[in-house]
Write a protein that holds these residues in place. Structure first.
Motif, PDB file in Angstrom:
ATOM      1  N   ARG A  86       1.045  -1.131  -0.171  1.00  0.00           N
ATOM      2  CA  ARG A  86       0.009  -0.020   0.176  1.00  0.00           C
ATOM      3  C   ARG A  86       1.012   1.218  -0.230  1.00  0.00           C
ATOM      4  O   ARG A  86       0.614   2.389  -0.614  1.00  0.00           O
ATOM      5  N   TYR A  87       1.811   1.263   0.891  1.00  0.00           N
ATOM      6  CA  TYR A  87       2.572   2.411   0.970  1.00  0.00           C
ATOM      7  C   TYR A  87       3.665   2.674  -0.399  1.00  0.00           C
ATOM      8  O   TYR A  87       3.525   3.741  -0.868  1.00  0.00           O
ATOM      9  N   ALA A 129       1.282   3.943  -3.337  1.00  0.00           N
ATOM     10  CA  ALA A 129       0.717   5.368  -2.769  1.00  0.00           C
ATOM     11  C   ALA A 129       1.950   6.191  -3.739  1.00  0.00           C
ATOM     12  O   ALA A 129       1.601   7.070  -4.172  1.00  0.00           O
ATOM     13  N   GLN A 130       3.303   5.624  -3.482  1.00  0.00           N
ATOM     14  CA  GLN A 130       4.256   6.476  -3.870  1.00  0.00           C
ATOM     15  C   GLN A 130       4.260   6.446  -5.298  1.00  0.00           C
ATOM     16  O   GLN A 130       5.006   7.342  -6.071  1.00  0.00           O
ATOM     17  N   GLU A 167       2.314   9.136  -6.678  1.00  0.00           N
ATOM     18  CA  GLU A 167       3.148  10.450  -6.054  1.00  0.00           C
ATOM     19  C   GLU A 167       4.026  10.675  -7.243  1.00  0.00           C
ATOM     20  O   GLU A 167       4.165  11.909  -7.626  1.00  0.00           O
TER      21      GLU A 167
END
Ligand code: SF4
Ligand code: SF4
Lengths: 440, 388
Positions: free
Chosen positions: A179-180, A183-184, A187
């Motif tokens: 998930r992390y 998300a990046q 970004e």
């Protein structure tokens, strides 16, 4: 066998091979084109991204048609061209310590000399993507941030976690990590849109991911060819050329074409009984990197004993885990990319720290006689724990290993007589082991 | 009864921090038979997680010549910093034989490798890397870190055979909030009236947090603050400097002493992990999330964290200004890649804005400081002359 004198070259008659030199030629063309592309981008004012081999994010940046510069490669090239020291000392004169990564200093030296590089002109970055896979990447990125005020995106991929850690696909930790990372990805896409002024195109992204799948499949096949005896290519000397292209052309059809060429050439060698090192006697596995400022001499110290590097962990970590088999699911590209990044980071990059199991498998599958652990002052990322790993493998798995130290790019740290003594003694011990094994 | 002096409290504390056998932890174990100990490497670890499980958290911040390196060198490459060697030696030599779990943060590649070296050699110790986020400004960082804290908490629970409630976590947060408040007060005194609290004294009092139960450290700080209150030393004619470079490996106490002979160190980053969180951690809501948020969003800076919201040179300039310092000492531990790289950036910026600074390297194991003494005295004298 007595200790060989400096790089005795024996005359070897090889059968004529129709594909001989095709990999080398294509490599040269592609590297030249890559430099030309960087040059053109700079001249046309198009943004260039600086990225690193471990986690280049080429999958995303290529979608934006952004030329990508690999400072690790360009620093390496200064060494192979015999000019690294001049750049390193330029950086040291500007205050950089003799005790930090030489790649960083060689690159800083090039920038301080206005981008003048032995192979072309190094452009200014408009965007930096630094993964955490080497912490020095982040510090290096901060140097350009200060020089050029370009954005530095630290792409963070949680890695190997310690005792008993295994990447389990269904686990809560894996889900949190993915998930992390996902998300990046979003970004970074937003930032690349801002830097390039282009909209993200998901179809191009899918296409790029597809090329990486193909690249990974071919890369694995090429590596497996070296399980053959004699090994058709030297993972040290020819491996470096493969790594250059799979990085610079990751996600491009030119990268896959190159691996097809290499594969065909190596298969032809196998079919004709030709090994990378004539009359191969020892099969080695390199852990760490080579010494590029004294590359021929470094390779010669092993070739003199008819030792071939059948594999190296460098071909694993520096290829962004292509060797472990990357399979992106094009139907769910973001999530799948995040999953693969977590998996490959924890397996391949984790192997730099916790490498004993993978090394044991390679020793078995590539039929390796001994491991050469080469610690380089420049790179604590690959070198810090090597003496411990060597000792562990000898004690627990009876795998012989040699630990030597020099540097990647700093010729001041090259001490050939000392290295030769240790390398000769290692080969002698491998011979004794072999003799003892034959007697049993 | 005469009131306690700062000197007596500092002397007592110094004996404790200089003993590599961690005497206060041994005492705690005697009082808590079967108790578990979690060690952690520099820079930051959320010790509340261990505390809430009844586990004693201890900080490993290296050792000076009190711990000779005999075994560790054979396991690490030659060009690795001293703290990684002394941390390994602590356990290999049997000096620090208390550990049930040890946690490394991914501050640098030496630390990440060290975790693997420890895990290969100390099979009875659960060796973990707590993956603190490097993309600190990402909106996804807090939820990710909350999950990572949860993972580490589960490991701790397993080691201690217990379950930790949110209530227990909140009580621990209170203890550590109190500790951080007291440390802030200590640093305020050092900043505003450095003649009443020397850098060495503040250092000893701070570092002690890592080697004893935190409640006991809170007591020591309270006693010390009361004793400092009674002090009324006269300011001396010395320049005020900020020391930068003590975020991981620590300079030997004798080196800090040499520096303070020449100047007032009004702020620094010694043991910055103990003071990393700058405000009280929220006591309501999900305690793990509150800790994660505090780590990322209410925290200090260091060369081993990239956060675009906290450009490090700006942060340093701010620190110098806030402390009313005239100059800086920009140090780095020998062989410390991130520290040495940062040193160049700091130095360039200070040069650009005209803040005098001294660049130096140190090693925890050095024991001769004459050269440094000369350099720092010359530096301080030239500035005194300039600012006179
Ligand atoms: S430390 Fe090693 S991996 Fe990192 S940039 Fe330098 S050579 Fe590359
Ligand atoms: S001193 Fe520097 S290199 Fe050594 S462990 Fe600390 S941060 Fe890493």
């Amino acid at each position: 066998m007595t200790s060989p004198t400096k790089h005795e070259r024996r005359i070897v008659i090889r059968p004529p091979l129709s594909l001989a030199g095709t990999t080398r030629d294509e490599n040269r063309t592609l590297i030249r084109d890559w430099w030309a592309d960087l040059d053109a981008a700079e001249n046309e004012g198009r943004p260039v991204a600086n990225v690193f081999v471990m986690g280049s994010m080429a999958e995303i940046l290529r979608t934006f048609d952004m030329p990508i510069s690999f400072p690790e490669m360009t620093s390496l090239q200064t060494a192979v061209r015999g000019r690294s020291l001049e750049y390193i000392t330029t950086a040291e004169d500007a205050g950089y310590s003799p005790d930090i990564c030489g790649y960083v200093k060689a690159d800083v030296g090039v920038h301080l000399q206005g981008g003048d590089h032995p192979m072309g002109h190094l452009p200014k970055p408009s965007l930096v993507v630094a993964t955490n896979l080497c912490n020095t990447y982040i510090k290096w990125g901060e140097i350009w941030e200060r020089m050029y005020e370009c954005p530095v995106f630290v792409f963070d991929i949680p890695g190997w976690r310690g005792s008993g850690f295994e990447t389990k696909k269904g686990s809560g930790t894996f889900r949190d990590d993915v998930r992390y990372v996902e998300a990046q990805i979003h970004e970074l896409i937003a930032l690349a849109e801002e830097v390039t002024g282009r909209r993200f195109d998901i179809d191009e992204f899918r296409e790029t991911l597809g090329h990486v799948n193909e690249l990974s499949r071919l890369f694995q096949e090429v590596l497996e060819l070296n399980q053959h005896r004699p090994a058709p290519f030297n993972a040290l000397t020819e491996g470096i050329n493969l790594m250059g292209i799979v990085n610079a052309y990751r996600g491009s059809p030119k990268g896959t074409h190159f691996l097809e060429t290499a594969k065909a050439e190596f298969e032809e060698r196998i079919a004709n009984g030709v090994g990378a090192v004539p009359d191969e006697r020892f099969r080695l596995l390199l852990v760490g990197t080579a010494c590029y400022s004294n590359f021929r001499d470094f390779a010669g110290l092993f070739e003199d004993w008819q030792g071939v590097f059948a594999h190296s962990d460098y071909m694993s970590f520096a290829g962004g885990a292509l060797d472990r088999g990357i399979v992106y699911d094009l139907d769910r590209p973001f999530e799948s990319m995040a999953e693969q990044m977590v998996l490959s980071t924890q397996e391949a990059m984790g192997g730099m720290f916790w490498g004993q199991d993978w090394l044991t498998e390679v020793v078995r599958d590539w039929d390796v006689d001994g491991i050469v652990f080469h610690g380089v002052k420049s790179c604590r990322t690959v070198s810090t724990g090597l003496p411990d790993e060597r000792e562990w493998l000898l004690r627990h798995r009876d795998i012989p290993g040699l630990f030597i130290q020099s540097d990647l790019v700093d010729p001041r740290l090259w001490s050939e007589a000392q290295l030769k003594n240790r390398i000769d003694a290692f080969f002698e011990s491998l011979e004794s082991r072999r003799a003892a094994g034959a007697r049993r | 009864m005469t009131a306690e002096t700062v000197e007596s409290i500092v002397d007592e504390t110094r004996t404790i921090i200089e003993d590599p056998s961690y005497p206060m932890a041994r005492r705690w174990l005697e009082e808590h038979p079967g108790g578990k100990v979690l060690g952690h490497f520099q820079v930051y670890f959320p010790e509340e997680l261990a505390h809430a499980a009844g586990v004693l958290p201890l900080k490993v911040a290296g050792f000076d010549t009190a711990l000779p390196i005999r075994k560790a060198d054979a396991h690490l490459a030659a060009f690795v910093c001293s703290i990684a060697r002394s941390a390994l030696e602590l356990v290999m030599s049997g000096t620090f034989d208390l550990l049930d779990m040890f946690v490394f943060p991914p501050i640098c590649d030496v630390a990440r490798h060290s975790c693997a070296v420890w895990a290969r050699n100390f099979e009875d110790v659960d060796c973990q890397i707590i993956y603190l986020p490097h993309n600190a400004a990402s909106p996804a960082a807090v939820p990710y870190l909350t999950g990572e804290y949860r993972r580490i908490l589960r490991e701790i629970e397993e080691v201690a055979s217990t379950r930790v409630s949110d209530e227990a976590l909140r009580r621990s947060i209170d203890v550590f909030n109190e500790n951080r408040r007291l440390l802030r007060e200590l640093y305020r005194i050092k900043r505003d009236t450095p003649w009443n609290l020397s850098a060495v004294e503040a250092y000893i009092l701070t570092r002690a947090a890592g080697v004893m139960p935190r409640e006991q450290h809170n007591d020591i700080l309270r006693r010390a603050l009361a004793a400092i209150e009674r002090r009324d030393a006269k300011p001396q004619d010395r320049i005020k400097v900020v020391f930068s470079g003590g975020f991981c490996e620590q300079p030997p106490l004798d080196l800090i002493s040499v520096l303070q002979d020449a100047c007032y160190i009004v702020d620094d980053d010694f043991m910055v992990g103990l003071r990393w969180i700058l405000e009280d951690v929220a006591a309501d809501g999900d305690p793990l999330e509150a800790l994660a948020d505090a780590y990322l969003n209410h925290s200090d800076y260091s060369p081993v964290q990239h956060d675009p919201r906290k450009p490090k040179e700006d942060m340093l300039l701010h620190k110098i200004e806030a402390a009313g310092a005239e100059a800086a000492i920009i140090a780095a531990a020998k062989m410390c890649e991130p520290g040495l790289e940062e040193q160049v950036g700091y130095s360039q910026r200070l040069y650009d804005v005209g803040i005098p600074h001294l660049v130096m390297e140190f090693e925890e194991k050095s024991n001769t400081f004459e050269q440094t003494r000369m350099e720092v005295e010359t530096f301080a004298e030239s500035l005194l002359f300039e600012f006179a």
